[in-house]
Motif scaffolding. Structure first.
Motif, PDB file in Angstrom:
ATOM      1  N   PHE A 148      -8.873  -2.344   0.027  1.00  0.00           N
ATOM      2  CA  PHE A 148      -9.103  -1.669  -1.218  1.00  0.00           C
ATOM      3  C   PHE A 148     -10.753  -1.741  -1.274  1.00  0.00           C
ATOM      4  N   ILE A 149     -11.202  -2.944  -1.280  1.00  0.00           N
ATOM      5  CA  ILE A 149     -12.424  -2.977  -1.766  1.00  0.00           C
ATOM      6  C   ILE A 149     -13.535  -2.253  -0.479  1.00  0.00           C
ATOM      7  N   CYS A 165      -2.293   5.390   2.760  1.00  0.00           N
ATOM      8  CA  CYS A 165      -1.275   4.334   2.597  1.00  0.00           C
ATOM      9  C   CYS A 165      -1.552   3.561   4.283  1.00  0.00           C
ATOM     10  N   ALA A 192     -12.951   8.042  -7.020  1.00  0.00           N
ATOM     11  CA  ALA A 192     -11.907   7.423  -6.022  1.00  0.00           C
ATOM     12  C   ALA A 192     -12.750   6.069  -5.610  1.00  0.00           C
ATOM     13  N   GLY A 193     -13.955   6.109  -5.445  1.00  0.00           N
ATOM     14  CA  GLY A 193     -14.431   4.695  -5.001  1.00  0.00           C
ATOM     15  C   GLY A 193     -14.190   3.493  -5.984  1.00  0.00           C
ATOM     16  N   GLY A 215     -13.289   1.446  -0.736  1.00  0.00           N
ATOM     17  CA  GLY A 215     -13.973   1.905  -1.857  1.00  0.00           C
ATOM     18  C   GLY A 215     -15.382   1.955  -1.462  1.00  0.00           C
ATOM     19  N   ILE A 256     -23.134   6.796  -9.270  1.00  0.00           N
ATOM     20  CA  ILE A 256     -22.616   8.034  -9.082  1.00  0.00           C
ATOM     21  C   ILE A 256     -21.969   8.132  -7.905  1.00  0.00           C
ATOM     22  N   PRO A 257     -22.336   7.474  -6.619  1.00  0.00           N
ATOM     23  CA  PRO A 257     -21.304   7.745  -5.336  1.00  0.00           C
ATOM     24  C   PRO A 257     -20.146   7.014  -5.411  1.00  0.00           C
ATOM     25  N   LEU A 258     -19.854   6.122  -6.183  1.00  0.00           N
ATOM     26  CA  LEU A 258     -18.543   5.479  -6.639  1.00  0.00           C
ATOM     27  C   LEU A 258     -17.799   5.875  -7.694  1.00  0.00           C
ATOM     28  N   ALA A 276      -6.397  -7.107  -0.856  1.00  0.00           N
ATOM     29  CA  ALA A 276      -7.745  -6.773  -1.706  1.00  0.00           C
ATOM     30  C   ALA A 276      -8.669  -6.235  -0.832  1.00  0.00           C
ATOM     31  N   LEU A 278     -10.594   2.432  -5.967  1.00  0.00           N
ATOM     32  CA  LEU A 278     -10.303   1.482  -5.070  1.00  0.00           C
ATOM     33  C   LEU A 278     -10.545   0.230  -5.188  1.00  0.00           C
ATOM     34  N   ILE A 279     -12.047  -0.073  -5.633  1.00  0.00           N
ATOM     35  CA  ILE A 279     -12.482  -1.457  -5.876  1.00  0.00           C
ATOM     36  C   ILE A 279     -11.813  -2.024  -7.072  1.00  0.00           C
ATOM     37  N   ALA A 322      -8.739  -1.488  -7.666  1.00  0.00           N
ATOM     38  CA  ALA A 322      -7.393  -1.802  -7.154  1.00  0.00           C
ATOM     39  C   ALA A 322      -7.217  -3.032  -6.475  1.00  0.00           C
ATOM     40  N   GLY A 323      -8.646  -3.146  -5.498  1.00  0.00           N
ATOM     41  CA  GLY A 323      -8.776  -4.434  -4.952  1.00  0.00           C
ATOM     42  C   GLY A 323      -8.595  -5.444  -5.860  1.00  0.00           C
ATOM     43  N   ILE A 324      -9.482  -5.465  -6.859  1.00  0.00           N
ATOM     44  CA  ILE A 324      -9.507  -6.729  -7.631  1.00  0.00           C
ATOM     45  C   ILE A 324      -8.060  -7.014  -8.218  1.00  0.00           C
ATOM     46  N   LEU A 362     -20.263   9.239   0.855  1.00  0.00           N
ATOM     47  CA  LEU A 362     -20.675  10.230  -0.356  1.00  0.00           C
ATOM     48  C   LEU A 362     -22.591  10.119  -0.176  1.00  0.00           C
ATOM     49  N   VAL A 363     -22.829   8.979  -0.247  1.00  0.00           N
ATOM     50  CA  VAL A 363     -24.393   8.738  -0.178  1.00  0.00           C
ATOM     51  C   VAL A 363     -24.815   9.350   0.951  1.00  0.00           C
ATOM     52  N   PHE A 376       0.870  -1.242  -0.142  1.00  0.00           N
ATOM     53  CA  PHE A 376      -0.025  -0.047   0.111  1.00  0.00           C
ATOM     54  C   PHE A 376       0.721   1.314   0.070  1.00  0.00           C
ATOM     55  N   LEU A 387     -15.905   4.702   1.205  1.00  0.00           N
ATOM     56  CA  LEU A 387     -16.258   6.137   0.407  1.00  0.00           C
ATOM     57  C   LEU A 387     -17.336   6.371  -0.307  1.00  0.00           C
ATOM     58  N   GLY A 388     -17.808   5.262  -0.946  1.00  0.00           N
ATOM     59  CA  GLY A 388     -19.169   5.412  -1.468  1.00  0.00           C
ATOM     60  C   GLY A 388     -20.232   5.768  -0.578  1.00  0.00           C
ATOM     61  N   ILE A 421      -0.262   5.359  -2.662  1.00  0.00           N
ATOM     62  CA  ILE A 421      -1.655   5.314  -3.101  1.00  0.00           C
ATOM     63  C   ILE A 421      -1.967   6.633  -3.809  1.00  0.00           C
ATOM     64  N   CYS A 422      -1.386   7.772  -3.150  1.00  0.00           N
ATOM     65  CA  CYS A 422      -1.888   8.960  -3.704  1.00  0.00           C
ATOM     66  C   CYS A 422      -1.687   9.085  -5.176  1.00  0.00           C
ATOM     67  N   ALA A 460      -5.385  -6.132  -6.884  1.00  0.00           N
ATOM     68  CA  ALA A 460      -4.560  -7.085  -5.772  1.00  0.00           C
ATOM     69  C   ALA A 460      -5.028  -8.227  -5.590  1.00  0.00           C
ATOM     70  N   LEU A 461      -6.174  -8.808  -5.726  1.00  0.00           N
ATOM     71  CA  LEU A 461      -6.518 -10.356  -5.695  1.00  0.00           C
ATOM     72  C   LEU A 461      -5.746 -10.975  -6.765  1.00  0.00           C
TER      73      LEU A 461
END
Lengths: 191, 202
Positions: free
Chosen positions: B182-183, B28, A169-170, B186, A164-166, B179, A173-174, A176-178, B193-194, A21, B189-190, A24-25, A180-181
């Protein structure tokens, strides 16, 4: 063989972004276009390799012989900050086209925790000089790989219908998660 | 700035300007140490210590720092306090220091801390900087707590080491892998926002 293992591990298995990690920025901020992601990756690789060399020299010839290990944090961060400045001036003088390409990304690298993390982890693992150089270069390549792949995915994501909310960045990140997997699958390569 | 009450100065760090959810700073450490709640809290407290004392020092000597070298000065001040925190953890909480690994020294490049010095402490009074640092750290701890709670409960079935899920529960291994970090972040964060949009509308 040992050196190859360090290189592969730094690029794929213990990838700086997706495993530690670090950085990340810029990974989220500069991954919208493949071109700029590639420039950022190369700038980071360049600085990382030099940082690995200089921090190794300082650690093994100044800090450890004089029992000053506790000054590691302060000295590493100062070395990195001045190094980035130096590299920037050097590139501007030697190769203006390269400076044009990397220009805006260089100052950003000082606050990139990947560089500091590299110096710390190399010191922690007690690598010798050659291993440190390979580790620094490999980590930079790993960072470049991750950020360029990410940029490639994000260019396609622009066309996708993301909730929209994702947006922004949202979803990044998701993704990035996939990724990473997926990179987790390389774990079996190095024991 | 001076018209803001102490309370709003503190509260803005919790939600409106939450360093992680709203400003996307310090991601990080947020991702790296939230595998378990205890390491998340330890990281939050160490960062709080560094942020508060750096803000106090920077706010007190802001008139003495030449503008050209201010960033370098801030970094040295921050690095000194990080060293103190690092040595303290090593001496008194060795297992936690081991678990956090290189992430304690890395507080030095945590953009939340440098960001607050540049954006706030360098132009506000000592008292206000203290309140601001407290607010921001509380916001950071809350974010770490939210992320690590989800990850520890789903990834290990425990909370602070205590079993909270029944024996039927099969831990989701992915949550303690990178993983999962990150998920989860993410999705959080969503969600943030909601909630933000819902509260704005009402």
């Amino acid at each position: 063989m040992e050196l190859a293992a360090i290189f592969i591990s730094a690029v794929l298995v213990q990838n700086f972004v997706l495993y530690y990690f670090f950085g990340i920025c810029p990974f989220l901020g500069v991954s919208k276009k493949i071109d700029s992601a590639l420039s950022m990756g190369l700038a980071v690789t360049f600085v990382m390799t030099i940082t690995a060399v200089v921090s190794w020299l300082i650690n093994n010839f100044i800090l450890i012989p004089y029992g000053l290990d506790y000054l590691q944090i302060v000295s590493f961060i100062l070395v990195i900050a001045s190094l980035v400045q130096l590299v920037e001036m050097f590139i501007r003088k030697i190769s203006p086209p390269l400076y044009q390409a990397l220009g805006i990304y260089l100052p950003l690298i000082t606050t990139n925790c990947a560089i500091m993390g590299l110096a710390l982890i190399a010191a922690l693992n007690e690598y010798n000089f050659i291993e440190t150089v390979i580790f620094g270069f490999g980590s930079g390549i790993g960072f470049t790989l991750a950020i360029v792949l990410m940029a490639g995915i994000r260019e396609q994501l622009d066309l996708a219908d993301v909730p929209i909310p994702l947006k922004g960045a949202g979803i990044a990140l998701i993704v990035a998660g996939i990724m990473a997997l997926a990179f987790n699958g390389f774990l079996g390569m190095i024991q | 700035m001076a018209t803001k009450s102490i309370k709003t100065e503190y509260l803005k760090g919790l939600w409106k300007e939450n360093p992680v959810f709203r400003q996307l700073l310090g991601l990080c450490p947020t991702l790296a140490v939230t595998g378990t709640v205890i390491t998340g809290i330890a990281m939050g407290l160490a960062t709080t210590f560094v942020l508060i004392f750096s803000s106090l020092v920077v706010a007190s000597i802001k008139k003495l720092i030449p503008a050209q070298v201010r960033i370098a000065t801030y970094i040295v001040i921050i690095a000194s306090f990080v060293t103190i925190a690092d040595q303290f953890l090593k001496a008194f909480f060795y297992p936690i220091s081991e678990a956090l690994g290189p992430y304690v020294p890395l507080i030095v490049v945590n953009c939340i801390i440098l960001g607050r010095q540049e954006a706030f402490s360098s132009r506000n009074s000592v008292g206000r900087s203290l309140i601001d640092a407290l607010g921001m750290s509380t916001g950071f701890i809350l974010a770490l707590l939210a992320l690590s709670t989800f990850r520890e409960i789903l990834g290990a079935g425990t909370f602070l080491g205590y079993q909270v899920m029944g024996s039927w529960f099969k831990p989701w291994l992915i949550m303690i892998l990178p993983a999962g970090a990150f998920i989860t972040l993410g999705i959080l964060l969503g969600t943030a926002l909601v909630i933000e949009r819902k509260t704005k509308r009402s």
